[in-house]
Design a protein around this motif. Structure first.
Motif, PDB file in Angstrom:
ATOM      1  N   GLU A   1      -4.626   7.792   6.005  1.00 38.45           N
ATOM      2  CA  GLU A   1      -3.168   7.697   6.146  1.00 38.45           C
ATOM      3  C   GLU A   1      -2.554   9.074   6.379  1.00 38.45           C
ATOM      4  OE1 GLU A   1      -1.782   5.371   2.735  1.00 38.45           O
ATOM      5  OE2 GLU A   1      -1.738   3.642   4.073  1.00 38.45           O
TER       6      GLU A   1
ATOM      7  N   THR B   1      -6.523   7.400   1.553  1.00 40.80           N
ATOM      8  CA  THR B   1      -5.635   8.563   1.430  1.00 40.80           C
ATOM      9  C   THR B   1      -5.826   9.497   2.623  1.00 40.80           C
ATOM     10  OG1 THR B   1      -5.777   8.445  -0.979  1.00 40.80           O
ATOM     11  CG2 THR B   1      -4.983  10.515  -0.062  1.00 40.80           C
ATOM     12  N   GLY B   2      -7.085   9.838   2.931  1.00 44.82           N
ATOM     13  CA  GLY B   2      -7.380  10.758   4.028  1.00 44.82           C
ATOM     14  C   GLY B   2      -6.940  10.188   5.373  1.00 44.82           C
TER      15      GLY B   2
ATOM     16  N   GLU C   1     -16.036  12.786   6.759  1.00 47.28           N
ATOM     17  CA  GLU C   1     -16.421  11.727   5.811  1.00 47.28           C
ATOM     18  C   GLU C   1     -17.948  11.743   5.641  1.00 47.28           C
ATOM     19  OE1 GLU C   1     -15.145   9.237   3.675  1.00 47.28           O
ATOM     20  OE2 GLU C   1     -17.296   8.943   3.399  1.00 47.28           O
TER      21      GLU C   1
ATOM     22  N   THR D   1     -11.109  13.117  -1.763  1.00 48.55           N
ATOM     23  CA  THR D   1     -12.402  12.454  -1.969  1.00 48.55           C
ATOM     24  C   THR D   1     -12.417  11.552  -3.203  1.00 48.55           C
ATOM     25  OG1 THR D   1     -13.274  14.324  -3.212  1.00 48.55           O
ATOM     26  CG2 THR D   1     -13.640  14.353  -0.836  1.00 48.55           C
TER      27      THR D   1
HETATM   28  P1  NAD Z   1     -11.750   7.024  -1.880  1.00 45.68           P
HETATM   29  O1  NAD Z   1     -12.623   7.141  -3.078  1.00 45.68           O
HETATM   30  O2  NAD Z   1     -11.343   5.686  -1.419  1.00 45.68           O
HETATM   31  O3  NAD Z   1     -12.425   7.771  -0.644  1.00 45.68           O
HETATM   32  C1  NAD Z   1     -12.966   9.065  -0.752  1.00 45.68           C
HETATM   33  C2  NAD Z   1     -13.943   9.299   0.394  1.00 45.68           C
HETATM   34  O4  NAD Z   1     -14.386  10.657   0.350  1.00 45.68           O
HETATM   35  C3  NAD Z   1     -15.181   8.420   0.288  1.00 45.68           C
HETATM   36  O5  NAD Z   1     -15.278   7.639   1.451  1.00 45.68           O
HETATM   37  C4  NAD Z   1     -16.329   9.426   0.142  1.00 45.68           C
HETATM   38  O6  NAD Z   1     -17.487   9.039   0.837  1.00 45.68           O
HETATM   39  C5  NAD Z   1     -15.727  10.689   0.750  1.00 45.68           C
HETATM   40  N1  NAD Z   1     -16.362  11.935   0.242  1.00 45.68           N
HETATM   41  C6  NAD Z   1     -16.661  12.230  -1.046  1.00 45.68           C
HETATM   42  N2  NAD Z   1     -17.212  13.472  -1.126  1.00 45.68           N
HETATM   43  C7  NAD Z   1     -17.262  13.972   0.136  1.00 45.68           C
HETATM   44  C8  NAD Z   1     -17.703  15.203   0.690  1.00 45.68           C
HETATM   45  N3  NAD Z   1     -18.206  16.182  -0.068  1.00 45.68           N
HETATM   46  N4  NAD Z   1     -17.613  15.380   2.021  1.00 45.68           N
HETATM   47  C9  NAD Z   1     -17.079  14.403   2.812  1.00 45.68           C
HETATM   48  N5  NAD Z   1     -16.636  13.219   2.334  1.00 45.68           N
HETATM   49  C10 NAD Z   1     -16.710  13.002   1.020  1.00 45.68           C
HETATM   50  O7  NAD Z   1     -10.464   7.961  -2.209  1.00 45.68           O
HETATM   51  P2  NAD Z   1      -8.942   7.803  -1.790  1.00 45.68           P
HETATM   52  O8  NAD Z   1      -8.795   7.564  -0.345  1.00 45.68           O
HETATM   53  O9  NAD Z   1      -8.237   8.949  -2.380  1.00 45.68           O
HETATM   54  O10 NAD Z   1      -8.507   6.489  -2.560  1.00 45.68           O
HETATM   55  C11 NAD Z   1      -8.532   6.426  -3.982  1.00 45.68           C
HETATM   56  C12 NAD Z   1      -8.161   5.016  -4.434  1.00 45.68           C
HETATM   57  O11 NAD Z   1      -6.792   4.760  -4.097  1.00 45.68           O
HETATM   58  C13 NAD Z   1      -8.977   3.933  -3.741  1.00 45.68           C
HETATM   59  O12 NAD Z   1      -9.220   2.884  -4.626  1.00 45.68           O
HETATM   60  C14 NAD Z   1      -8.080   3.451  -2.632  1.00 45.68           C
HETATM   61  O13 NAD Z   1      -8.310   2.101  -2.293  1.00 45.68           O
HETATM   62  C15 NAD Z   1      -6.695   3.648  -3.224  1.00 45.68           C
HETATM   63  N6  NAD Z   1      -5.747   3.928  -2.128  1.00 45.68           N
HETATM   64  C16 NAD Z   1      -5.308   2.858  -1.401  1.00 45.68           C
HETATM   65  C17 NAD Z   1      -4.469   3.073  -0.323  1.00 45.68           C
HETATM   66  C18 NAD Z   1      -4.021   1.888   0.482  1.00 45.68           C
HETATM   67  O14 NAD Z   1      -4.307   0.767   0.117  1.00 45.68           O
HETATM   68  N7  NAD Z   1      -3.308   2.085   1.572  1.00 45.68           N
HETATM   69  C19 NAD Z   1      -4.067   4.369   0.018  1.00 45.68           C
HETATM   70  C20 NAD Z   1      -4.553   5.440  -0.725  1.00 45.68           C
HETATM   71  C21 NAD Z   1      -5.402   5.201  -1.801  1.00 45.68           C
END
Ligand code: NAD
Ligand code: FAD
Length: 477
Positions: free
Chosen positions: A189, A186-187, A219, A286
């Motif tokens: 993209e 998400t972050g 991150e 996150t």
């Molecule tokens: P995620 O859980 O994949 O990533 C969150 C990130 O935030 C982690 O890497 C974590 O280490 C970091 N983080 C957590 N607390 C933090 C802090 N205090 N300071 C800094 N960094 C911190 O979350 P997401 O990206 O929202 O994705 C959620 C789900 O949706 C996942 O399963 C993902 O695969 C899916 N998704 C997939 C796609 C895609 O396939 N293109 C796109 C968006 C989301």
């Protein structure tokens, strides 16, 4: 009050909570003639989340990725009742869901109970903040349509405020600093889309401040996109470098104020350093946490006491410790990542299971009728009736042999800006990792083909063409 669709007492009532990837995939494949189907969700549309980051900059207009649930319900053979409401609690012993209308306009009836024979929980998840102070008050999330609209507005507010007469230099830099916390897909993209917006449109329209624009991605882990292969992580990080998106890995955000993000960075020698990032826009990505409904259900079901990340389900997606309750998607723990791909396969699996269960019930009833006719009139056509019974029993056995849910991973795709994407795709039992412009075209065509309806597909295509020809619309609504 009269229900919207008359309830057929000969059929079981199947209540589906949510209108996201899991629930809608179930609804699409479900033979609704077999059940009294009731869908309950505070959102009266399905949202195609993979293209949500593109809505934050206006590349895609938000309505292009929303599909009204009522159109989906109308397209089904059997009637489907929809209530725009959120489930506030589930009583698994009395088999009742309490629902409440949480929208702005409420009638005299805004809280009631819906009984079920079978229940599917597909309510998704909430944004995790880990209780970090200031996050809820000061940052934008990126999960729902409203979030994308708020980000789009705020980006332009920051830009116009930075261009305000006599704005001090330091303030211009702060306002044009867009900080993204969380280096998951998400972050990443969103950071890519943001950078495109500035390069493609803002730079042309407001050139005097364009050079001051910065994107920073923070991150906590040693690298971004932890679920992708090493090669693609490196490709993403080097592309971000070219795009001048600053990545701060091993940096954990600890506090947020209205103008700053405070983080703790781990240095190579193992020591920690406090870093402060002034920002104009902060997007918090996150990952997920439990919804209150799911947390309450877990607390009330003893078999769920060891589960932390959601409702623990068995291999048929039955919520452990319950009867006639299933869970799909981000609120279920089945051993897979919380993705649309998993949720939609789970929804499709349940549709098959429920279609089969209805057929089973029908066959069992038929066998019973045939057997009793055999007992009532012995000797009459007994050979042919027996053959019929045997045939029905064989059919029943085949149907009953439904295999447990098995997830088939098709691959992971993410857009990383400047018309480049990364893809880890399963190909003939192997894995292919690719990154670049060709992958971007693959990303676009794959997502376009996944958009549920032809209407939405056309709208998305139209938005892409429109933005390419005329640029994004930067008016602030
Ligand atoms: P995620 O859980 O994949 O990533 C969150 C990130 O935030 C982690 O890497 C974590 O280490 C970091 N983080 C957590 N607390 C933090 C802090 N205090 N300071 C800094 N960094 C911190 O979350 P997401 O990206 O929202 O994705 C959620 C789900 O949706 C996942 O399963 C993902 O695969 C899916 N998704 C997939 C796609 C895609 O396939 N293109 C796109 C968006 C989301
Ligand atoms: P959701 O799709 O979140 O749906 C939950 C539904 O439940 C909603 O309709 C909600 O309104 C409703 N609801 C909430 N509370 C209640 C309640 N109390 N009662 C009744 N209903 C309720 N995954 C991928 O595989 N590929 C991608 O490219 C991808 N891109 C993403 C991009 C973004 C920006 C985001 C945020 C996520 C992305 N994901 C992607 C992840 C994917 O969107 C989720 O895993 C997926 O939406 C989960 O489906 P779900 O049905 O469990 O939940």
């Amino acid at each position: 009050p009269e229900p919207q669709v008359p309830r057929d007492p000969s059929k079981k009532t199947l209540v589906i909570l949510g209108t996201g990837w899991g629930s809608v995939s179930l609804l699409k494949k479900l033979d609704t003639e077999n059940y009294n189907v009731v869908v309950i969700s505070p959102r009266n549309y399905f949202l195609f989340t993979p293209l949500l980051p593109s809505c934050t900059t206006g590349l895609i207009e938000h309505r292009s990725i929303m599909e009204p649930i009522r159109s989906i319900c109308r397209s089904k053979k059997g009637p489907v009742t929809f209530y725009e409401a959120e489930a506030s609690s589930v009583d698994v012993n009395r088999k009742i869901v309490k629902i409440r209308d949480s929208s702005d306009i409420r009638g005299d009836s805004s809280e009631t109970e819906v009984p079920y024979d079978m229940l599917v929980v597909g309510v998704g998840a909430e944004n995790a903040t880990f209780g970090i102070p200031g996050v809820r008050e000061n940052s934008c999330f990126l999960k729902e349509i409203g979030d994308a609209q708020q980000i789009r507005k705020k980006i332009m507010d920051c830009v116009e405020t930075a261009a305000f007469k006599d704005q001090p230099e330091a303030e211009i830099d702060r306002l044009l600093h867009m900080v993204v916390v969380g280096g998951g897909p998400t972050g990443v993209e969103f950071a890519g889309e943001l950078r495109d917006f500035f390069e493609d449109d803002i730079r042309k329209l407001i050139p005097d401040i364009a050079d001051r624009f910065r994107v920073t991605l923070i991150e906590a882990l040693p690298n971004v996109l932890p679920s992708f292969s090493k090669q693609l992580i490196e490709y993403t990080e080097s592309t971000f470098k070219e795009e001048e998106i600053a990545i701060h890995t091993k940096t954990m955000v600890k506090k947020v104020t209205d103008k700053t993000v405070e983080a703790e960075a781990s240095k190579p020698d193992g020591t920690k350093e406090r870093v402060v990032f002034p920002y104009g826009l902060l997007v918090w990505a996150t990952g997920n946490t439990l919804r209150p409904l799911v947390r309450d259900m877990m607390a009330s079901i003893p078999a769920q006491k060891d589960s932390r990340r959601g409702l623990a389900v068995n291999e048929y997606l039955v919520v452990q410790g319950t009867r006639d309750v299933w869970a799909v998607g981000d609120c279920a723990v089945a051993g897979y990542a919380p993705t649309a791909q998993v949720a939609s396969q789970e929804g499709t699996f349940l549709a098959r299971l429920f279609n089969n269960m209805a057929k089973t019930a029908e066959l069992e009833e038929r066998i019973q009728t045939l057997s009793s006719s055999l007992n009532l009139k012995p000797g009459v056509n007994s050979a042919s009736v027996t053959r019929e019974i045997e045939e029905a029993e064989r059919k029943l056995q085949r149907i009953k042999d439904i295999k447990p849910f098995h997830y088939s991973h098709q691959g992971s795709l993410a857009y990383i800006g400047s018309e480049k994407a990364v893809a880890d795709v399963s190909w003939f039992n192997g894995n292919v990792a690719s990154g670049g412009t060709m992958t971007y075209y693959f990303w676009r065509s794959a997502y376009l083909s996944m958009v549920f309806s032809t209407r939405n597909r056309l709208l998305v295509l139209n938005d892409w063409v429109k933005s390419k020809v005329f640029g994004r619309d930067i008016s602030r609504e």
